[in-house]
Scaffold this motif. Structure first.
Motif, mmCIF file in Angstrom:
data_model
loop_
_atom_site.group_PDB
_atom_site.id
_atom_site.type_symbol
_atom_site.label_atom_id
_atom_site.label_comp_id
_atom_site.label_asym_id
_atom_site.label_seq_id
_atom_site.Cartn_x
_atom_site.Cartn_y
_atom_site.Cartn_z
ATOM 1 N N ILE A 545 -15.868 12.991 61.672
ATOM 2 C CA ILE A 545 -14.641 13.706 62.040
ATOM 3 C C ILE A 545 -14.948 14.657 63.189
ATOM 4 C CG2 ILE A 545 -12.909 15.359 61.243
ATOM 5 C CD1 ILE A 545 -12.537 12.629 60.053
ATOM 6 N N LEU A 546 -14.178 14.527 64.279
ATOM 7 C CA LEU A 546 -14.413 15.365 65.458
ATOM 8 C C LEU A 546 -13.400 16.487 65.591
ATOM 9 C CD1 LEU A 546 -15.330 12.603 68.080
ATOM 10 C CD2 LEU A 546 -16.860 13.994 66.665
ATOM 11 N N THR A 547 -12.121 16.196 65.313
ATOM 12 C CA THR A 547 -11.075 17.218 65.407
ATOM 13 C C THR A 547 -10.183 17.254 64.173
ATOM 14 O OG1 THR A 547 -9.461 15.740 66.452
ATOM 15 C CG2 THR A 547 -10.985 16.929 67.908
ATOM 16 N N GLY A 548 -10.216 16.192 63.360
ATOM 17 C CA GLY A 548 -9.315 16.114 62.220
ATOM 18 C C GLY A 548 -7.924 15.646 62.583
ATOM 19 N N SER A 549 -7.775 15.105 63.779
ATOM 20 C CA SER A 549 -6.438 14.712 64.243
ATOM 21 C C SER A 549 -5.799 13.657 63.355
ATOM 22 C CB SER A 549 -6.515 14.205 65.689
ATOM 23 O OG SER A 549 -7.476 13.167 65.805
ATOM 24 N N GLY A 550 -6.615 12.854 62.660
ATOM 25 C CA GLY A 550 -6.046 11.851 61.770
ATOM 26 C C GLY A 550 -5.282 12.456 60.612
ATOM 27 N N LEU A 551 -5.623 13.692 60.242
ATOM 28 C CA LEU A 551 -4.912 14.354 59.150
ATOM 29 C C LEU A 551 -3.443 14.554 59.477
ATOM 30 C CD1 LEU A 551 -7.568 17.091 58.214
ATOM 31 C CD2 LEU A 551 -7.067 14.988 56.949
ATOM 32 N N VAL A 552 -3.159 14.802 60.746
ATOM 33 C CA VAL A 552 -1.768 15.026 61.152
ATOM 34 C C VAL A 552 -0.946 13.759 60.921
ATOM 35 C CG1 VAL A 552 -0.248 15.787 63.016
ATOM 36 C CG2 VAL A 552 -2.579 16.679 62.867
ATOM 37 N N SER A 553 -1.521 12.608 61.207
ATOM 38 C CA SER A 553 -0.820 11.340 60.974
ATOM 39 C C SER A 553 -0.492 11.171 59.497
ATOM 40 C CB SER A 553 -1.684 10.166 61.455
ATOM 41 O OG SER A 553 -1.951 10.254 62.829
ATOM 42 N N ILE A 554 -1.416 11.571 58.635
ATOM 43 C CA ILE A 554 -1.170 11.477 57.194
ATOM 44 C C ILE A 554 -0.039 12.404 56.785
ATOM 45 C CG2 ILE A 554 -2.183 11.875 54.914
ATOM 46 C CD1 ILE A 554 -4.897 11.124 56.117
ATOM 47 N N GLY A 555 -0.057 13.626 57.280
ATOM 48 C CA GLY A 555 1.004 14.567 56.950
ATOM 49 C C GLY A 555 2.371 14.098 57.389
ATOM 50 N N LEU A 556 2.429 13.470 58.542
ATOM 51 C CA LEU A 556 3.702 12.995 59.076
ATOM 52 C C LEU A 556 4.231 11.783 58.331
ATOM 53 C CD1 LEU A 556 3.005 13.334 62.910
ATOM 54 C CD2 LEU A 556 4.793 14.537 61.632
ATOM 55 N N GLN A 557 3.347 10.870 57.925
ATOM 56 C CA GLN A 557 3.797 9.580 57.407
ATOM 57 C C GLN A 557 3.708 9.439 55.883
ATOM 58 O OE1 GLN A 557 2.334 6.208 59.976
ATOM 59 N NE2 GLN A 557 1.260 7.864 61.023
ATOM 60 N N CYS A 558 2.787 10.136 55.248
ATOM 61 C CA CYS A 558 2.634 10.014 53.791
ATOM 62 C C CYS A 558 3.462 11.099 53.105
ATOM 63 C CB CYS A 558 1.163 10.117 53.402
ATOM 64 S SG CYS A 558 0.104 8.849 54.138
ATOM 65 N N GLN A 559 4.758 10.883 53.090
ATOM 66 C CA GLN A 559 5.663 11.910 52.594
ATOM 67 C C GLN A 559 5.673 12.037 51.077
ATOM 68 O OE1 GLN A 559 7.743 14.206 54.504
ATOM 69 N NE2 GLN A 559 6.062 13.558 55.834
ATOM 70 N N GLN A 560 5.018 11.104 50.364
ATOM 71 C CA GLN A 560 4.948 11.182 48.905
ATOM 72 C C GLN A 560 3.681 11.900 48.424
ATOM 73 O OE1 GLN A 560 7.530 10.062 47.061
ATOM 74 N NE2 GLN A 560 8.505 9.477 48.988
ATOM 75 N N LEU A 561 2.857 12.381 49.348
ATOM 76 C CA LEU A 561 1.570 12.962 48.994
ATOM 77 C C LEU A 561 1.744 14.190 48.102
ATOM 78 C CD1 LEU A 561 -1.461 12.490 49.602
ATOM 79 C CD2 LEU A 561 -1.271 14.230 51.391
ATOM 80 N N GLN A 562 1.083 14.163 46.930
ATOM 81 C CA GLN A 562 1.193 15.252 45.969
ATOM 82 C C GLN A 562 -0.117 16.004 45.759
ATOM 83 O OE1 GLN A 562 2.858 13.873 42.276
ATOM 84 N NE2 GLN A 562 4.701 13.059 43.232
ATOM 85 N N SER A 563 -1.241 15.322 45.905
ATOM 86 C CA SER A 563 -2.531 16.019 45.750
ATOM 87 C C SER A 563 -3.462 15.616 46.882
ATOM 88 C CB SER A 563 -3.162 15.710 44.395
ATOM 89 O OG SER A 563 -3.597 14.376 44.315
ATOM 90 N N LEU A 564 -4.170 16.604 47.420
ATOM 91 C CA LEU A 564 -5.070 16.391 48.555
ATOM 92 C C LEU A 564 -6.376 17.116 48.286
ATOM 93 C CD1 LEU A 564 -5.569 15.435 51.511
ATOM 94 C CD2 LEU A 564 -4.558 17.602 52.261
ATOM 95 N N SER A 565 -7.481 16.371 48.409
ATOM 96 C CA SER A 565 -8.808 16.945 48.234
ATOM 97 C C SER A 565 -9.646 16.617 49.461
ATOM 98 C CB SER A 565 -9.473 16.382 46.967
ATOM 99 O OG SER A 565 -10.801 16.868 46.834
ATOM 100 N N LEU A 566 -10.082 17.640 50.174
ATOM 101 C CA LEU A 566 -10.905 17.477 51.372
ATOM 102 C C LEU A 566 -12.229 18.188 51.161
ATOM 103 C CD1 LEU A 566 -8.205 18.277 54.121
ATOM 104 C CD2 LEU A 566 -8.834 16.033 53.189
ATOM 105 N N ALA A 567 -13.328 17.535 51.538
ATOM 106 C CA ALA A 567 -14.647 18.138 51.330
ATOM 107 C C ALA A 567 -15.607 17.697 52.430
ATOM 108 C CB ALA A 567 -15.210 17.755 49.960
#
Length: 719
Positions: A545-567
């Motif tokens: 991971i260089l900037t985490g820019s892929g996370l933004v795509s998940i936030g925009l498109q995965c509108q059913q997301l209820q739990s998120l764990s990042l480590a």
């Protein structure tokens, strides 16, 4: 929900006056058929349904008391269910309730739980995590003569001798029992003479808070004749500790004398090693001779080097777990899949930590060797109805060649609903020409006698060209495209060790990530955005991971997301994705749980401002070695996010700072949030163990401590 069903003011209804438009909207909603309205109402919390929605109009007053809505009442994770609300619900519809789930309602007093006795028609009740003494349990069960399914905790001080004859009569009719043990005890098992399903969760600590060593010998003198003759399902899950192993042996001793002839599921989940005894050998031999199983999980030490699987008989298996076993691909095909026989009934398969399961010979394989695609292809072809698959905690590297990549083979499992993979398994078999290779870097900040350098956060100004957009040619992108209904996804580094693990000892110095994981970065993370039905996502140890820019795509498109764990995203010692995470969180309107584990993370005002836009957030856990936090930002965040009831933060701040912030949060918000659970504590403090033991198990198990959850248990094991 009551407000949602009430008329809303609209000012863009053409020439119609606002009042007329309001009436039109309300009339339109209530004009739906009863069937549609009942379906809508089924998603409303029971307390809100009975105490609020029912009072909006006459039609809803009738529908809210429909048997389809009052038959089953779910209070689990209804953190706004106060003592008074629960009592009122029981008073108004108690006679109609047949199934009641109060699991994890730790904030309710024993006196309130006792009101369950008024629901005399109860057939199934889950009281795990609730405060109950032996006397209260006896009084409550004495009134529930129709009860057939029960879930309770057995805590220190439990005394089966205090159970009345009426209570024991009720227990004698119980067919399903889930019992969580916090003290060495048989609990109510000996009273349940008609058991068909027994689920045991062992959470006994080796020492008391005062430091005294516990022993299973405390059970001597208790009634020790569990009745297993009708048993169909036996499940035992052990937390780490020798005392849990000592106690479970006492439960198994009766099974070894006579194996129930109707047993079809036998599962024992044990972290670490669990030595086989003469009694357990007799039990396994008896099962191999006398029963055909549909679900199997055994401690790794019982399977390693054993021919047991070769002799076991299976009927229509739906769940297998060989987690951490030394199971080679050859044994998997020969003994489990039986040379490729049809296993269309298998719904869940856990091969986490089986480092050799996709290789023909476990003795000669090294971690960096490629998998045998033929073994995986046979597995996929035989188990084509798999819904849950766990391949984490191992190195599964694919060889170069068309159609041989692990992702390409797994893409055939179109029924998958949950999937856990090691990060290195989704890397391309060979470096791609259209991508610059990842820069090799050390996995940790350089060690030495000097003070570690705090590296600043990289700025983020949105996706960079070719960085976050998912690549259609990527095998991982193609895999996710072919499993569009995936609801849970885990990408966990094969060497990842959490600072706060659920089932392993904490390791302060993490191991370096797999070299192939270096090539898995922002574009692969962005590919997750294809999963429109994704509800649970775990990303751990992705050094690419260089900037985490892929996370933004998940936030925009995965509108059913209820739990998120990042480590541990990016290089250790750097926090490169703070800005991208802030951008992501702005779009996560349904996010309820966030677990963030990242060394040197700065929980500042910018982070909490972004997190405040997650309007549905209920639980937050932050684990950061050498991390910092701003107390004023935490207080402001809690004031804005009214639904947050769990705030756990383990950072590098001083004990004084942590205690001061914890007291401020409790003083400011506990009165209005009855379920509030706040733990702020230094991560590396020696007193952390005693602090953790006071966290309600529902939070400890689900968000505070890290673990893989895919295929952890058989589907629909309980409630």
């Amino acid at each position: 929900m009551a407000r949602a069903l009430a008329p809303q003011d609209t000012s863009n209804e053409g020439d119609a006056p606002p009042a007329a438009a309001t009436m039109a909207v309300g009339a339109h909603l209530l004009g739906f058929s009863d069937e549609i309205l009942l379906h809508i109402l089924s998603h409303v919390p029971s307390t809100d349904l009975v105490l609020n929605v029912r009072r909006t109009c006459r039609k809803l007053a009738v529908l809210c008391l429909d048997k389809s809505l009052t038959h089953t009442v779910l209070l689990q994770k209804d953190y706004e269910a106060s003592e008074d609300k629960v009592k009122q619900v029981v008073k108004e519809i108690g006679r109609e309730i047949q199934q009641l789930n109060m699991a994890g309602c730790y904030w309710l007093s024993g006196a309130t739980i006792e009101h369950v006795a008024r629901c005399r028609g109860l057939v199934k009740v889950n009281l795990s995590g609730c405060h109950l003494t032996s006397v209260r349990l006896s009084k409550m069960l004495s009134a529930l003569q129709h009860l057939r399914s029960l879930a309770i905790d057995v805590s220190p001080g439990f005394d089966a001798g205090q159970l009345s004859g009426e209570c024991k009569a009720t227990l004698s009719r119980v067919r399903e029992l889930k019992q969580t043990l916090y003290t060495p005890s048989y609990g109510v098992v000996p009273c349940c003479t008609s058991l068909e399903k027994l689920l045991l969760y062992f959470e006994i600590l080796d020492r008391t808070r005062e430091g005294a060593v516990l022993s299973g010998q405390l059970m001597v003198g208790q009634s020790n004749v569990p009745h297993y003759q009708n048993l169909r399902v036996f499940y035992a899950r052990l937390a780490p500790g020798y005392i849990n192993q000592e106690v479970v042996r006492l439960y198994l001793a009766v099974l070894s004398d006579r194996t129930p002839e109707n047993l079809h599921a036998f599962l024992i989940s044990v972290p670490g090693s669990f030595a086989e005894s003469g009694a357990t050998k007799n039990l396994l031999d008896s099962m191999a001779r006398n029963v055909a199983l549909d679900a199997l999980q055994l401690p790794k030490s019982w399977l390693n080097g054993s021919s047991l699987l070769q002799h076991m008989k299976f009927n229509n298996p739906f769940y297998f777990s060989f987690s951490r076993c030394a199971l080679s691909g050859g044994h998997l095909i020969q003994r489990v899949i039986n040379g490729g026989r049809d296993l269309r009934s298998l719904a869940s398969l856990n091969l986490s930590g089986c480092v050799h399961c996709l290789s023909p010979d476990s003795l000669l394989r090294k971690a960096e060797d490629d998998i045998d695609s033929g073994i995986l292809e046979t597995l996929v072809a035989s188990c084509h109805n798999l819904q849950h698959l766990n391949l984490s905690a191992a190195h599964h590297h694919s060889a170069d060649g068309p159609g041989r990549h692990l992702c390409q083979l797994l893409a055939r499992l179109r029924r998958l609903r949950s999937l856990s993979l090691p990060v290195c398994s989704v890397a391309e078999a060979a470096p791609r020409a259209d991508r610059a290779p990842a820069q090799p870097a050390p996995h940790a900040v350089p060690r030495g006698f000097g003070k570690k350098v705090r590296i600043g956060v990289q700025s983020y100004s949105g996706p960079l060209p070719g960085q976050a957009a998912p690549q259609p040619s990527s095998v991982f992108w193609a895999l996710l495209k072919n499993v569009p209904f995936l609801e849970r996804l885990e990408l966990i580094g094969s060497s990842f060790s959490s600072a706060m693990p659920r089932n392993e000892p904490a390791i302060r110095n993490s191991l370096p990530p797999c070299s192939r994981a270096q090539s898995v970065g922002d574009s692969e993370v962005a590919a997750v955005g294809q999963l429109a039905f994704l509800r649970h996502l775990t990303l751990a140890q992705l050094p690419g991971i260089l900037t985490g820019s892929g996370l933004v795509s998940i936030g925009l498109q995965c509108q059913q997301l209820q739990s998120l764990s990042l480590a541990n995203l990016g290089l250790m010692g750097k926090v490169v994705y703070t800005s991208a995470l802030s951008d992501m969180l702005k779009h996560c309107k349904r996010l309820k749980d966030l677990r963030l584990e990242q060394p040197y993370f700065s929980a500042n005002a910018q982070f909490f401002q972004a997190l405040s836009q997650c309007s549905a957030l209920q639980r937050l856990c932050l684990v950061s070695r050498s991390g910092t936090l701003q107390p004023e930002a935490v207080l402001a965040f809690m004031a804005r996010c009214l639904h947050v009831v769990v705030c756990h933060m383990f950072t590098g701040e001083s004990l004084a700072t942590c205690k001061s912030l914890q007291q401020s949060l409790l003083r400011s918000f506990q009165a209005e949030r009855p379920a509030l659970n706040v733990v702020i504590f230094p991560l590396l403090h020696e007193g952390l163990t005693n602090v953790i033991r006071d966290v309600p198990m529902v939070h400890l198990d689900e968000i505070t401590l890290f673990k893989s959850r895919v295929a952890e248990e058989p589907p629909n094991l309980w409630w």
